[in-house]
Design a protein around this motif. Structure first.
Motif, PDB file in Angstrom:
ATOM      1  N   THR A 117     -13.772  -1.628  14.554  1.00  0.00           N
ATOM      2  CA  THR A 117     -12.467  -1.406  13.932  1.00  0.00           C
ATOM      3  C   THR A 117     -11.398  -1.179  15.001  1.00  0.00           C
ATOM      4  O   THR A 117     -10.248  -1.557  14.828  1.00  0.00           O
ATOM      5  CB  THR A 117     -12.502  -0.181  13.003  1.00  0.00           C
TER       6      THR A 117
ATOM      7  N   HIS B  92     -12.341  -2.088   7.905  1.00  0.00           N
ATOM      8  CA  HIS B  92     -13.774  -2.293   8.078  1.00  0.00           C
ATOM      9  C   HIS B  92     -14.207  -3.684   7.650  1.00  0.00           C
ATOM     10  O   HIS B  92     -15.062  -4.300   8.287  1.00  0.00           O
ATOM     11  CB  HIS B  92     -14.551  -1.251   7.266  1.00  0.00           C
ATOM     12  N   ASP B  93     -13.602  -4.141   6.559  1.00  0.00           N
ATOM     13  CA  ASP B  93     -13.933  -5.481   6.086  1.00  0.00           C
ATOM     14  C   ASP B  93     -13.620  -6.516   7.160  1.00  0.00           C
ATOM     15  O   ASP B  93     -14.411  -7.425   7.409  1.00  0.00           O
ATOM     16  CB  ASP B  93     -13.123  -5.801   4.821  1.00  0.00           C
ATOM     17  N   VAL B  94     -12.467  -6.342   7.764  1.00  0.00           N
ATOM     18  CA  VAL B  94     -12.068  -7.295   8.799  1.00  0.00           C
ATOM     19  C   VAL B  94     -13.013  -7.193   9.990  1.00  0.00           C
ATOM     20  O   VAL B  94     -13.462  -8.206  10.542  1.00  0.00           O
ATOM     21  CB  VAL B  94     -10.616  -7.031   9.248  1.00  0.00           C
TER      22      VAL B  94
ATOM     23  N   LYS C 210       0.813  -1.201   0.000  1.00  0.00           N
ATOM     24  CA  LYS C 210       0.000   0.000   0.000  1.00  0.00           C
ATOM     25  C   LYS C 210       0.851   1.257   0.000  1.00  0.00           C
ATOM     26  O   LYS C 210       0.348   2.365  -0.025  1.00  0.00           O
ATOM     27  CB  LYS C 210      -0.919  -0.010   1.215  1.00  0.00           C
TER      28      LYS C 210
ATOM     29  N   LEU D 134      -8.325 -12.374   4.367  1.00  0.00           N
ATOM     30  CA  LEU D 134      -8.621 -11.256   3.470  1.00  0.00           C
ATOM     31  C   LEU D 134      -7.347 -10.636   2.895  1.00  0.00           C
ATOM     32  O   LEU D 134      -7.402  -9.762   2.036  1.00  0.00           O
ATOM     33  CB  LEU D 134      -9.405 -10.180   4.221  1.00  0.00           C
TER      34      LEU D 134
ATOM     35  N   TYR E 285      -5.420  -8.731   4.526  1.00  0.00           N
ATOM     36  CA  TYR E 285      -5.452  -7.337   4.973  1.00  0.00           C
ATOM     37  C   TYR E 285      -4.124  -6.888   5.575  1.00  0.00           C
ATOM     38  O   TYR E 285      -3.527  -7.592   6.382  1.00  0.00           O
ATOM     39  CB  TYR E 285      -6.563  -7.150   6.010  1.00  0.00           C
TER      40      TYR E 285
ATOM     41  N   ARG F  91     -16.098  -6.126  10.120  1.00  0.00           N
ATOM     42  CA  ARG F  91     -17.409  -6.652   9.777  1.00  0.00           C
ATOM     43  C   ARG F  91     -17.394  -8.180   9.816  1.00  0.00           C
ATOM     44  O   ARG F  91     -18.234  -8.814  10.419  1.00  0.00           O
ATOM     45  CB  ARG F  91     -17.805  -6.166   8.375  1.00  0.00           C
ATOM     46  N   ARG F  92     -16.394  -8.727   9.197  1.00  0.00           N
ATOM     47  CA  ARG F  92     -16.254 -10.180   9.122  1.00  0.00           C
ATOM     48  C   ARG F  92     -16.245 -10.830  10.505  1.00  0.00           C
ATOM     49  O   ARG F  92     -16.697 -11.957  10.689  1.00  0.00           O
ATOM     50  CB  ARG F  92     -14.920 -10.504   8.421  1.00  0.00           C
TER      51      ARG F  92
ATOM     52  N   MET G 264      -8.801  -4.105  -2.553  1.00  0.00           N
ATOM     53  CA  MET G 264      -7.880  -4.108  -1.402  1.00  0.00           C
ATOM     54  C   MET G 264      -8.674  -3.857  -0.117  1.00  0.00           C
ATOM     55  O   MET G 264      -9.258  -2.792   0.070  1.00  0.00           O
ATOM     56  CB  MET G 264      -6.840  -3.003  -1.579  1.00  0.00           C
ATOM     57  N   SER G 265      -8.692  -4.847   0.717  1.00  0.00           N
ATOM     58  CA  SER G 265      -9.593  -4.786   1.882  1.00  0.00           C
ATOM     59  C   SER G 265      -9.107  -3.814   2.957  1.00  0.00           C
ATOM     60  O   SER G 265      -7.919  -3.617   3.153  1.00  0.00           O
ATOM     61  CB  SER G 265      -9.749  -6.183   2.466  1.00  0.00           C
ATOM     62  N   SER G 266     -10.088  -3.225   3.629  1.00  0.00           N
ATOM     63  CA  SER G 266      -9.762  -2.253   4.672  1.00  0.00           C
ATOM     64  C   SER G 266     -10.093  -2.834   6.045  1.00  0.00           C
ATOM     65  O   SER G 266     -10.634  -3.932   6.160  1.00  0.00           O
ATOM     66  CB  SER G 266     -10.560  -0.978   4.454  1.00  0.00           C
TER      67      SER G 266
END
Lengths: 334, 334
Positions: free
Chosen positions: B15, B5-7, A115, B43, B45, B9-10, B1-3
Motif C-alpha cells: 500500500t 488495499h485493492d489496488v 468520499k 478500479l 479508486y 493487491r491487484r 468502493m475500493s480501497s
DNA sequence: GTGAAAGCGCTAACAT
DNA sequence: ATGTTAGCGCTTTCAC
C-alpha cells in the motif's frame, strides 16, 4: 489543538464516554455529560471530522453541485441550503460544474466529492444518463432543486401553475400577441424547466385559440444580456407583440432594457412579466410570479438530512408555493 | 468502493508503494507507477480524504468565508477560487456568515472549519479583532479578497486608483457637482473598501477646489435596491448633481433606475459611473472601472495553495489591475 | 525502489 | 453508566 484524549484525561473518563457525551448519545449520566461538555468548551475541543468520518463513515458534509454561481436562483438556493446544513453541524462543499469544458463527465469519478460527501444537492441540472447512473452508484442520498429529474427526488415549484399565473394575468388584461423569452438547451442547464415553461406558454395561448408562432419565442439562456438581445430582435420587427412573458426575472430585466432602448413605454406599449421575484424586481417595478429559492434550498437540505438520519423518504417531489405579484410593468395593451 | 488495499493487491505491491505512486512521489520505478496508475483507474479508486487527512494532517480542502452570496463580486470570486482549487485537487467549502445574527462570533470556534480546512479565503470582510485573533490562532494560511485587512494577506484592486479613474473621467468631462453613492458600515461588510472609495471621491473633488458636501453622499449598502432609494433622495432635491459616482456597478444600476423614474436623461441630465464591470454593465451601457474578481479568487486560491506547499509567502498584498471602460452613461454636463 | 509497521483521532462493538 | 479494544483507510518513518 486538543484531542479527545485531552478532554477524557481532564475529566477522568474514557474517550468513549467523551464521544458519547458530546454527541448527545444515551447512557451517559447527566453529571458526567455536564462535566465533559464544560471541559470540551474550556479546551475549545471539536472532534476532527476526518477522524470521526473515518471511523463512522459519516462526514457531516454534503456536496452542492451548481452549474453556475452567477444566477440569483443559485445563490439563493445555496444560501438556504448552507444555512440549514450548518444548523445541523454539516458543511456544504461546492462543486462548480464548468459547463461545456468536459469537466462534467469526471465529476463523480474523479472528485474527492465521492468520499467526502454524505449526500448531494444538485441545482437545476439535467444530468446526463451517465451522470445519473454514477450518482446512483454512489448510493448517496440526492435531491435536485429547481427541475424535475427522473429517478431523483426533487424540490421546486409547479412550473405549469407558475406559467398559468403569468399568462393568465396577461390574457386577462386583454393581450393576444404575447411573446416568450425563455431558456433552451444550454449546456448543463436544466432544459426541463425551460421546456416546461415554453410548452405551457404555448398551451395557454392555444387554449384561447390564439396563435403562438415559433418566431414569438426567443432564447434568453436565463441570462440577462442574452435576453436583452433576444428581446431586441423580438420587438424590432413588424406585428410587434404587446406583451412578453419572460422565463425568469433576470431575462425580464433584459426585456425591459431592450424596451427602453427601443423607446417603448412600459406598460403602455409593452407589458412584461417574469418568474422569480428576484431581489431587484421591485426596483424594476416588475410584475412577476414569486417563488422562494432560499426556502427550496433549505427544504432540499432537510430532505437529505432526514434521509441520512434514517427518516423514511417523503414524496419524491416537494412543491414550493408560487404567487402572482402585480406591479407596474403590466397593463392593458395600448 | 475500493480501497488502497485493492489496488495494492491487484498490482502485487504494498500500500505504501501505491500511495507513493499515485501522489507522484519519487522513489517509484516508472514501470510500477504506470502499473499502479492503471490499476487505480480501472478500479475507480480515489483516496479517502478522511483517511488521508487523518494520517497526513492535510485535508485538501479550503474554507471560503462569505458575508453574502448574493452579490456579483462574491459569486465571481467564489467561482474563480473554486476553479483554481479544484485544479489542484482541493475542495472548497462554503461558510456563510449570517451577518448580524450573531452567528459571526462563533465562526471560528464552533465550526467544523477549524479542523476541516487547510486554509481559509475570506471575502470582503472586516474581521472583528476577536475574529482576527482566532484566525491567527488557528495558524491556517489565510487570505482576504477585496479589502485590505491588517495582518492578513490580501488580494484586491488599488481602490484609490480605481476611484481616480472614475472621478478623473467625470472631471475631465467638465462635471463639478458629483455625488457619491457608496457603502457604509454594513454589518459584516468590509467598510474599509467603502471608506477608501468615499474618501478618495472627496479628495478628488477637493484637489480641484470643488465642494464635496456631506449631503452629496448617500449610502447604497452595496445593494441595488438600496442604492436606488439613495439616488432618488440625492437627485430629488435642488442643486441636483450632474453626475453620480457609484461605489459598485450594482449601485450604479440603482442610480440609473432612479434617474429613469425621475425622468432624467442619461447622460444629458445625469452621468453615472461605477466600479466593477459587472456582467450586466454592457447591457446598461454603463461607464465603469473594470476589475476581475474571478481572477482575484483564483489568485487568492493560488496564494494559499503556495503557502500550503511551502512556497515562501509573497508580498502581503497583491494588486489586481483596473481599467476605465467608457460607455454611454457618461457625457459632458448638460 | 519497495515493504512492514506504527499511528493519525476518532467511533462502535463488546465488556463490565 | 462507563471502560476496553479494535479498527476506519490512509501516510509515513524506518528498514531493507
Amino acid at each position: 489543538m486538543s484531542s479527545i484524549h485531552d478532554v477524557a484525561r481532564r475529566c477522568g473518563v474514557s474517550t468513549a464516554t467523551v464521544s458519547r457525551a458530546l454527541r448527545g448519545l444515551p447512557n451517559v449520566s447527566p453529571r458526567t455529560r455536564q462535566l465533559v461538555q464544560s471541559a470540551a468548551a474550556e479546551l475549545g475541543y471539536v472532534a476532527s471530522p476526518a477522524a470521526a468520518g473515518l471511523s463512522s463513515g459519516r462526514n457531516r458534509a454534503v456536496a452542492i453541485v451548481v452549474p453556475s454561481m452567477a444566477r440569483w436562483f443559485t445563490t439563493e438556493v445555496v444560501e438556504g441550503a448552507d444555512r440549514a446544513l450548518r444548523a445541523e453541524g454539516y458543511d456544504a462543499f461546492l462543486v462548480g460544474l464548468e459547463v461545456g469544458q468536459n469537466g462534467r463527465e469526471r465529476l463523480f469519478t474523479d472528485s474527492l466529492l465521492r468520499k467526502r460527501a454524505d449526500a448531494v444537492i444538485a441545482l437545476g441540472i439535467d444530468f446526463t444518463p451517465d451522470e445519473r447512473r454514477e450518482l446512483r452508484s454512489l448510493a448517496l442520498p440526492a435531491v435536485v432543486v429547481g427541475g424535475p429529474v427522473a429517478g431523483v427526488r426533487t424540490v421546486g415549484i409547479d412550473d405549469v401553475a407558475a406559467v398559468r399565473l403569468a399568462m393568465g394575468h396577461l390574457l386577462a388584461l386583454g393581450h393576444t400577441r404575447i411573446a416568450h423569452v425563455g431558456g433552451e438547451d444550454e449546456w448543463g442547464m436544466d432544459l426541463t424547466v425551460a421546456l416546461l415553461r415554453r410548452r405551457e406558454w404555448r398551451a395557454a395561448l392555444e387554449r384561447r385559440g390564439l396563435p403562438a408562432p415559433d418566431d414569438r419565442f426567443r432564447s434568453g439562456g436565463f441570462l440577462m444580456p442574452m435576453a436583452k438581445r433576444a428581446a431586441l430582435a423580438l420587438l424590432g420587427g413588424t406585428e410587434r407583440p404587446t406583451a412578453v412573458f419572460a422565463g425568469s426575472d433576470e431575462m425580464a430585466f433584459g426585456v425591459l432594457l431592450a424596451a427602453r432602448d427601443l423607446g417603448l413605454r412600459v406598460p403602455e406599449d409593452l407589458s412584461v412579466v417574469g418568474i422569480d421575484d428576484h431581489a431587484w424586481s421591485a426596483s424594476f417595478d416588475l410584475t412577476t410570479v414569486r417563488q422562494d429559492p432560499e426556502a427550496q434550498g433549505g427544504a432540499a437540505a432537510r430532505m437529505v438530512l432526514d434521509e441520512l438520519s434514517g427518516v423514511p423518504a417523503q414524496a419524491p417531489m416537494q412543491r414550493s408555493p408560487v404567487s402572482l405579484v402585480v406591479r407596474g410593468t403590466t397593463g392593458p395593451p395600448g
